[in-house]
Write an enzyme that holds these catalytic residues in place. Structure first.
Site, PDB file in Angstrom:
ATOM      1  N   ASN A  89       0.801  -1.071  -0.092  1.00  0.00           N
ATOM      2  CA  ASN A  89       0.071  -0.142   0.157  1.00  0.00           C
ATOM      3  C   ASN A  89       0.926   1.120   0.110  1.00  0.00           C
ATOM      4  OD1 ASN A  89      -1.090   2.026   1.206  1.00  0.00           O
ATOM      5  ND2 ASN A  89      -3.027   0.588   1.756  1.00  0.00           N
TER       6      ASN A  89
ATOM      7  N   ASP B  78      -0.386   3.916   0.123  1.00  0.00           N
ATOM      8  CA  ASP B  78      -0.889   5.844   0.186  1.00  0.00           C
ATOM      9  C   ASP B  78       0.118   7.011   1.118  1.00  0.00           C
ATOM     10  OD1 ASP B  78      -3.384   4.229  -0.814  1.00  0.00           O
ATOM     11  OD2 ASP B  78      -3.976   4.145   1.200  1.00  0.00           O
ATOM     12  N   HIS B  79       0.933   6.192   2.187  1.00  0.00           N
ATOM     13  CA  HIS B  79       1.314   7.168   2.644  1.00  0.00           C
ATOM     14  C   HIS B  79       3.161   7.897   1.907  1.00  0.00           C
ATOM     15  CE1 HIS B  79      -1.770   6.527   5.616  1.00  0.00           C
ATOM     16  NE2 HIS B  79      -1.186   5.196   5.625  1.00  0.00           N
TER      17      HIS B  79
ATOM     18  N   HIS C 222      -6.075   3.530  -1.459  1.00  0.00           N
ATOM     19  CA  HIS C 222      -7.126   4.082  -1.076  1.00  0.00           C
ATOM     20  C   HIS C 222      -7.159   5.697  -1.176  1.00  0.00           C
ATOM     21  CE1 HIS C 222      -9.636   4.584   2.504  1.00  0.00           C
ATOM     22  NE2 HIS C 222      -9.907   4.978   1.509  1.00  0.00           N
TER      23      HIS C 222
ATOM     24  N   ARG D 219      -9.338   8.506  -1.427  1.00  0.00           N
ATOM     25  CA  ARG D 219     -10.660   8.949  -0.144  1.00  0.00           C
ATOM     26  C   ARG D 219     -11.260  10.093  -1.140  1.00  0.00           C
ATOM     27  NH1 ARG D 219     -10.582   7.873   5.297  1.00  0.00           N
ATOM     28  NH2 ARG D 219      -8.693   6.654   6.114  1.00  0.00           N
TER      29      ARG D 219
ATOM     30  N   ARG E 216      -6.683  13.152   0.734  1.00  0.00           N
ATOM     31  CA  ARG E 216      -5.620  13.048   1.640  1.00  0.00           C
ATOM     32  C   ARG E 216      -4.467  12.714   0.721  1.00  0.00           C
ATOM     33  NH1 ARG E 216      -7.715  10.131   6.879  1.00  0.00           N
ATOM     34  NH2 ARG E 216      -9.543  10.573   7.040  1.00  0.00           N
TER      35      ARG E 216
ATOM     36  N   GLU F 105      -8.496   0.889  -3.231  1.00  0.00           N
ATOM     37  CA  GLU F 105      -9.462   0.785  -2.307  1.00  0.00           C
ATOM     38  C   GLU F 105     -10.753   1.691  -2.215  1.00  0.00           C
ATOM     39  OE1 GLU F 105      -8.084   0.851   2.037  1.00  0.00           O
ATOM     40  OE2 GLU F 105      -6.435  -0.187   0.870  1.00  0.00           O
TER      41      GLU F 105
ATOM     42  N   THR G 129      -6.403   6.600  10.076  1.00  0.00           N
ATOM     43  CA  THR G 129      -7.157   5.684   9.174  1.00  0.00           C
ATOM     44  C   THR G 129      -8.319   5.066   9.478  1.00  0.00           C
ATOM     45  OG1 THR G 129      -5.824   3.975   8.567  1.00  0.00           O
ATOM     46  CG2 THR G 129      -5.755   4.090  10.986  1.00  0.00           C
ATOM     47  N   THR G 130      -8.437   3.686   8.572  1.00  0.00           N
ATOM     48  CA  THR G 130      -9.560   2.882   8.187  1.00  0.00           C
ATOM     49  C   THR G 130      -9.789   2.045   9.437  1.00  0.00           C
ATOM     50  OG1 THR G 130      -9.618   2.511   6.286  1.00  0.00           O
ATOM     51  CG2 THR G 130     -10.971   1.345   6.989  1.00  0.00           C
TER      52      THR G 130
ATOM     53  N   GLU H  15     -11.628  -9.459   2.712  1.00  0.00           N
ATOM     54  CA  GLU H  15      -9.675  -9.033   3.466  1.00  0.00           C
ATOM     55  C   GLU H  15     -10.215  -8.502   5.109  1.00  0.00           C
ATOM     56  OE1 GLU H  15      -7.979  -5.782   2.431  1.00  0.00           O
ATOM     57  OE2 GLU H  15      -6.408  -5.293   3.329  1.00  0.00           O
TER      58      GLU H  15
ATOM     59  N   HIS I   2      -3.787  -4.314   7.490  1.00  0.00           N
ATOM     60  CA  HIS I   2      -3.940  -3.354   8.587  1.00  0.00           C
ATOM     61  C   HIS I   2      -3.044  -3.580   9.684  1.00  0.00           C
ATOM     62  CE1 HIS I   2      -5.509   0.566  10.301  1.00  0.00           C
ATOM     63  NE2 HIS I   2      -5.790   0.653   9.463  1.00  0.00           N
ATOM     64  N   GLY I   3      -2.241  -2.551   9.725  1.00  0.00           N
ATOM     65  CA  GLY I   3      -1.210  -2.897  11.481  1.00  0.00           C
ATOM     66  C   GLY I   3      -0.126  -3.672  10.692  1.00  0.00           C
TER      67      GLY I   3
ATOM     68  N   GLY J 232       1.030  -1.565   4.440  1.00  0.00           N
ATOM     69  CA  GLY J 232       1.699  -0.322   3.784  1.00  0.00           C
ATOM     70  C   GLY J 232       2.212   0.599   5.027  1.00  0.00           C
ATOM     71  N   HIS J 233       1.319   1.389   6.029  1.00  0.00           N
ATOM     72  CA  HIS J 233       1.958   2.053   6.618  1.00  0.00           C
ATOM     73  C   HIS J 233       3.751   1.524   7.357  1.00  0.00           C
ATOM     74  CE1 HIS J 233       2.422   4.261  10.366  1.00  0.00           C
ATOM     75  NE2 HIS J 233       2.248   5.550   9.750  1.00  0.00           N
TER      76      HIS J 233
HETATM   77  N1  PXP Z   1      -5.837  -2.718   3.932  1.00  0.00           N
HETATM   78  C1  PXP Z   1      -6.717  -1.969   4.595  1.00  0.00           C
HETATM   79  C2  PXP Z   1      -7.907  -2.125   4.282  1.00  0.00           C
HETATM   80  C3  PXP Z   1      -6.828  -1.060   4.883  1.00  0.00           C
HETATM   81  O1  PXP Z   1      -7.092   0.183   5.242  1.00  0.00           O
HETATM   82  C4  PXP Z   1      -4.871  -0.569   4.630  1.00  0.00           C
HETATM   83  C5  PXP Z   1      -4.893   0.843   5.363  1.00  0.00           C
HETATM   84  O2  PXP Z   1      -5.105   2.075   4.512  1.00  0.00           O
HETATM   85  C6  PXP Z   1      -4.139  -1.908   4.875  1.00  0.00           C
HETATM   86  C7  PXP Z   1      -4.920  -2.770   4.680  1.00  0.00           C
HETATM   87  C8  PXP Z   1      -2.931  -1.428   5.236  1.00  0.00           C
HETATM   88  O3  PXP Z   1      -2.571  -1.629   6.581  1.00  0.00           O
HETATM   89  P1  PXP Z   1      -1.326  -0.637   6.869  1.00  0.00           P
HETATM   90  O4  PXP Z   1      -0.739   1.299   5.958  1.00  0.00           O
HETATM   91  O5  PXP Z   1      -1.841  -0.493   8.751  1.00  0.00           O
HETATM   92  O6  PXP Z   1      -0.144  -1.536   6.967  1.00  0.00           O
END
Ligand code: PXP
Length: 251
Positions: free
Chosen positions: A14, A16-17, A50, A52, A56, A77, A107-108, A158, A201-202, A223-224
């Site tokens: 991911n 996004d960041h 993603h 949004r 952002r 996303e 975040t989500t 997911e 996520h995370g 991602g993050h």
């Molecule tokens: N999967 C989904 C559906 C998400 O919304 C996110 C965060 O945007 C991620 C995966 C990735 O999460 P993270 O950035 O915490 O690794």
């Protein structure tokens, strides 16, 4: 349905960041599309972005460029809004992952309320699926959400790994193991209903392996942590290490 224990576990990166950092100053640097191509070269099996409602991080031109240049699948996303549906139908990405979205969240935060919004979501995803996209729903590890996802014809769930990862990183080890167990049970349950199972996520280097070891899970979206780790060791080595840990857990 038998479980494909030999199935390769895919890593979706991911980006996004990278866009978050770019947007902190405006302008063009760092470019999330360049990061996506680098992730691809480093062995990412897919790219997640993603878009949004408030733009952002990822922007519409980022999605246009990702669709043009990626050689691996894009997991797009988005929230279940009319605007996003139109964008998804215009681009027809490989996969569309529907997530809940609140403007004020960092975040989500939670999973999608599929059970309560079954009717609306069934109508919402139908044209996207008919356009040839794989439809993924980001849900909590709850039986009723997974059953509703299967009923409305989603291809993928997911599972929200946030509760497990967050408790682990807060040092609440015992509680995190309870969440991990829920993820394990619900991965098997979703698979038994014919759904492809992803998780995200995370995830960090410390939390990824137990989930990577679940044979029903076919993809992790991360991602993050990876973008943060890239500051210290570079994006390519950061991805290589995640890949190594995933492979080790899978073996
Ligand atoms: N999967 C989904 C559906 C998400 O919304 C996110 C965060 O945007 C991620 C995966 C990735 O999460 P993270 O950035 O915490 O690794």
């Amino acid at each position: 349905m038998s479980v494909n224990f030999a199935g390769k576990l895919r890593l979706g990166v991911n980006i996004d960041h990278v866009a978050t950092v770019r947007n902190a100053r405006g302008g063009e640097y760092p470019d999330p599309v360049r990061a996506a191509k680098l992730a691809e070269e480093a062995g990412a099996d897919g790219i997640t972005a993603h878009l949004r409602e408030d733009r952002r991080h990822i922007t519409d031109p980022d999605i246009d460029r990702l669709m043009d240049v990626l050689d691996v699948p894009l997991n797009f996303e988005m929230a279940a809004t009319e605007e996003m549906q139109t964008i998804a139908l215009r681009h027809k990405p490989h996969a569309v992952c529907i997530v809940p979205e609140k403007r004020e969240e960092k975040t989500t935060e939670g999973g999608l309320e599929v059970a309560r919004e079954e009717n609306r979501l069934a109508h919402f995803i139908a044209p996207i699926r008919d356009a040839g996209c794989r439809v993924s729903l980001f849900v909590a590890s709850e039986q009723r959400q997974i059953e509703a996802a299967a009923r409305i014809g989603a291809n993928i769930v997911e599972l929200h790994a946030g509760p497990y990862c967050d408790l682990f990183s807060e040092g609440k080890f015992d509680e995190s193991q309870g969440e991990l167990e829920r993820l394990r049970e619900m991965s098997a349950y979703a698979h038994s209903l014919g759904l492809e199972v992803h998780a995200g996520h995370g995830f960090t280097y410390e939390t990824v392996q137990p989930v990577a070891a679940f044979p029903e899970v076919l993809e992790l979206n991360i991602g993050h942590f990876l973008i943060g780790e890239a500051i210290f060791r570079g994006l390519t080595p950061a991805i290589h290490e995640m890949r190594r840990l995933m492979n080790e857990a899978r073996a």
